[in-house]
Scaffold this motif. Structure first.
Motif, PDB file in Angstrom:
ATOM      1  N   PRO A   1      36.116  21.933 -19.390  1.00  0.00           N
ATOM      2  CA  PRO A   1      37.551  22.647 -19.326  1.00  0.00           C
ATOM      3  C   PRO A   1      38.366  22.615 -20.623  1.00  0.00           C
ATOM      4  N   PRO A   2      39.435  23.479 -20.527  1.00  0.00           N
ATOM      5  CA  PRO A   2      40.208  23.592 -21.989  1.00  0.00           C
ATOM      6  C   PRO A   2      40.767  22.151 -22.159  1.00  0.00           C
ATOM      7  N   ALA A   3      40.859  22.037 -23.607  1.00  0.00           N
ATOM      8  CA  ALA A   3      41.493  20.971 -24.291  1.00  0.00           C
ATOM      9  C   ALA A   3      42.802  20.964 -24.242  1.00  0.00           C
ATOM     10  N   GLY A   4      43.505  19.604 -24.354  1.00  0.00           N
ATOM     11  CA  GLY A   4      44.815  19.392 -24.316  1.00  0.00           C
ATOM     12  C   GLY A   4      45.458  19.821 -25.699  1.00  0.00           C
ATOM     13  N   TYR A   5      46.769  19.675 -25.624  1.00  0.00           N
ATOM     14  CA  TYR A   5      47.735  20.228 -26.599  1.00  0.00           C
ATOM     15  C   TYR A   5      47.440  19.324 -27.782  1.00  0.00           C
ATOM     16  N   ALA A   6      47.025  18.229 -27.821  1.00  0.00           N
ATOM     17  CA  ALA A   6      46.911  17.311 -29.002  1.00  0.00           C
ATOM     18  C   ALA A   6      45.704  17.571 -29.624  1.00  0.00           C
ATOM     19  N   HIS A   7      44.735  18.014 -28.936  1.00  0.00           N
ATOM     20  CA  HIS A   7      43.248  18.512 -29.571  1.00  0.00           C
ATOM     21  C   HIS A   7      43.469  19.836 -30.226  1.00  0.00           C
ATOM     22  N   HIS A   8      44.596  20.899 -29.824  1.00  0.00           N
ATOM     23  CA  HIS A   8      44.457  21.980 -30.405  1.00  0.00           C
ATOM     24  C   HIS A   8      45.316  21.776 -31.810  1.00  0.00           C
ATOM     25  N   GLU A   9      46.482  20.976 -31.519  1.00  0.00           N
ATOM     26  CA  GLU A   9      47.392  20.656 -32.687  1.00  0.00           C
ATOM     27  C   GLU A   9      46.456  20.319 -33.817  1.00  0.00           C
ATOM     28  N   LEU A  10      45.481  19.041 -33.482  1.00  0.00           N
ATOM     29  CA  LEU A  10      44.866  18.369 -34.525  1.00  0.00           C
ATOM     30  C   LEU A  10      43.804  19.339 -35.088  1.00  0.00           C
ATOM     31  N   ALA A  11      43.060  20.278 -34.435  1.00  0.00           N
ATOM     32  CA  ALA A  11      42.120  21.322 -34.723  1.00  0.00           C
ATOM     33  C   ALA A  11      43.025  22.472 -35.832  1.00  0.00           C
ATOM     34  N   ASP A  12      44.145  22.855 -35.389  1.00  0.00           N
ATOM     35  CA  ASP A  12      44.942  23.605 -36.283  1.00  0.00           C
ATOM     36  C   ASP A  12      45.265  23.137 -37.607  1.00  0.00           C
ATOM     37  N   GLU A  13      45.690  21.861 -37.576  1.00  0.00           N
ATOM     38  CA  GLU A  13      46.017  21.103 -38.889  1.00  0.00           C
ATOM     39  C   GLU A  13      44.524  20.777 -39.752  1.00  0.00           C
ATOM     40  N   ILE A  14      43.594  20.567 -39.243  1.00  0.00           N
ATOM     41  CA  ILE A  14      42.440  20.640 -39.850  1.00  0.00           C
ATOM     42  C   ILE A  14      41.964  21.935 -40.523  1.00  0.00           C
ATOM     43  N   ARG A  15      42.229  23.050 -39.569  1.00  0.00           N
ATOM     44  CA  ARG A  15      41.862  24.372 -39.999  1.00  0.00           C
ATOM     45  C   ARG A  15      42.824  24.748 -41.252  1.00  0.00           C
ATOM     46  N   LEU A  16      43.971  24.499 -41.165  1.00  0.00           N
ATOM     47  CA  LEU A  16      44.903  24.754 -42.280  1.00  0.00           C
ATOM     48  C   LEU A  16      44.381  24.037 -43.621  1.00  0.00           C
ATOM     49  N   THR A  17      44.123  22.772 -43.568  1.00  0.00           N
ATOM     50  CA  THR A  17      43.604  21.922 -44.514  1.00  0.00           C
ATOM     51  C   THR A  17      42.373  22.574 -45.399  1.00  0.00           C
ATOM     52  N   LEU A  18      41.336  22.926 -44.278  1.00  0.00           N
ATOM     53  CA  LEU A  18      40.261  23.379 -44.846  1.00  0.00           C
ATOM     54  C   LEU A  18      40.382  25.020 -45.349  1.00  0.00           C
ATOM     55  N   ARG A  19      41.370  26.017 -44.882  1.00  0.00           N
ATOM     56  CA  ARG A  19      41.439  26.934 -45.331  1.00  0.00           C
ATOM     57  C   ARG A  19      42.314  26.918 -46.870  1.00  0.00           C
ATOM     58  N   ALA A  20      43.239  25.947 -47.077  1.00  0.00           N
ATOM     59  CA  ALA A  20      43.704  25.764 -48.161  1.00  0.00           C
ATOM     60  C   ALA A  20      42.601  25.246 -49.483  1.00  0.00           C
ATOM     61  N   ALA A  21      41.749  24.634 -49.100  1.00  0.00           N
ATOM     62  CA  ALA A  21      40.689  24.071 -49.896  1.00  0.00           C
ATOM     63  C   ALA A  21      39.563  25.335 -50.248  1.00  0.00           C
ATOM     64  N   ALA A  22      39.212  25.987 -49.310  1.00  0.00           N
ATOM     65  CA  ALA A  22      38.277  27.005 -49.413  1.00  0.00           C
ATOM     66  C   ALA A  22      38.592  27.748 -50.474  1.00  0.00           C
ATOM     67  N   PRO A  23      37.252  28.051 -51.082  1.00  0.00           N
ATOM     68  CA  PRO A  23      37.206  29.122 -52.385  1.00  0.00           C
ATOM     69  C   PRO A  23      37.653  30.659 -51.610  1.00  0.00           C
ATOM     70  N   LYS A  24      37.648  31.520 -52.490  1.00  0.00           N
ATOM     71  CA  LYS A  24      37.915  32.875 -51.851  1.00  0.00           C
ATOM     72  C   LYS A  24      36.990  33.444 -51.449  1.00  0.00           C
ATOM     73  N   GLY A  25      37.041  34.155 -50.186  1.00  0.00           N
ATOM     74  CA  GLY A  25      35.733  34.777 -49.473  1.00  0.00           C
ATOM     75  C   GLY A  25      35.156  33.699 -48.474  1.00  0.00           C
TER      76      GLY A  25
END
Length: 136
Positions: free
Chosen positions: A41-65
């Protein structure tokens, strides 16, 4: 009791990628693992918020491309999986629905109490990904 709005017709053989296109877009996550269909089933809000925070952190650390994608489909041997986050290498296709493991540097699953067993014991993690492709 409410009746399902979709009439299930499982294939005569194991579930395959093309079967997923016939399933309803109802918010559930449909994955195949070794020919079996797994529905979560769909995940809860907290799950999505944490995934968004991790995504932002990974994007900031990822090299170009390098790209960090939410909910991208991943082809695995005998399976079609949808991890919460997927880090794609620079040579990965610009768009698509199912990515090949050779284009993936990292997958991330955000565990919820309701998904923990499925994420840890049913999905074939860790997958063998090519660490030589990872940025240094």
């Amino acid at each position: 009791m409410a009746q399902p709005t979709y009439e299930w017709h499982p294939p005569e053989r194991g579930w395959r990628e093309q079967d997923l296109f016939d399933l309803p877009e109802d918010g559930n996550r449909y994955e195949t693992i070794d020919g079996s269909l797994h529905v979560t089933p769909p995940a809860g809000y907290a799950h999505h918020e944490l995934a968004d925070e991790i995504r932002l952190t990974l994007r900031a650390a990822a090299p170009k491309g390098w790209r960090v994608i939410r909910g991208a489909g991943l082809r695995a041997p005998g399976s079609n999986l949808i991890p919460d986050l997927t880090v794609l290498t620079p040579g990965a296709p610009a768009d698509g629905m199912w990515i090949e493991p050779s284009d993936v540097a990292l997958v991330v699953e955000v565990e919820s109490p309701s998904s923990r067993r499925h994420d840890r014991f049913t999905k074939p993690w860790p997958m063998t990904l090519d660490p030589s492709a990872w940025p240094r």
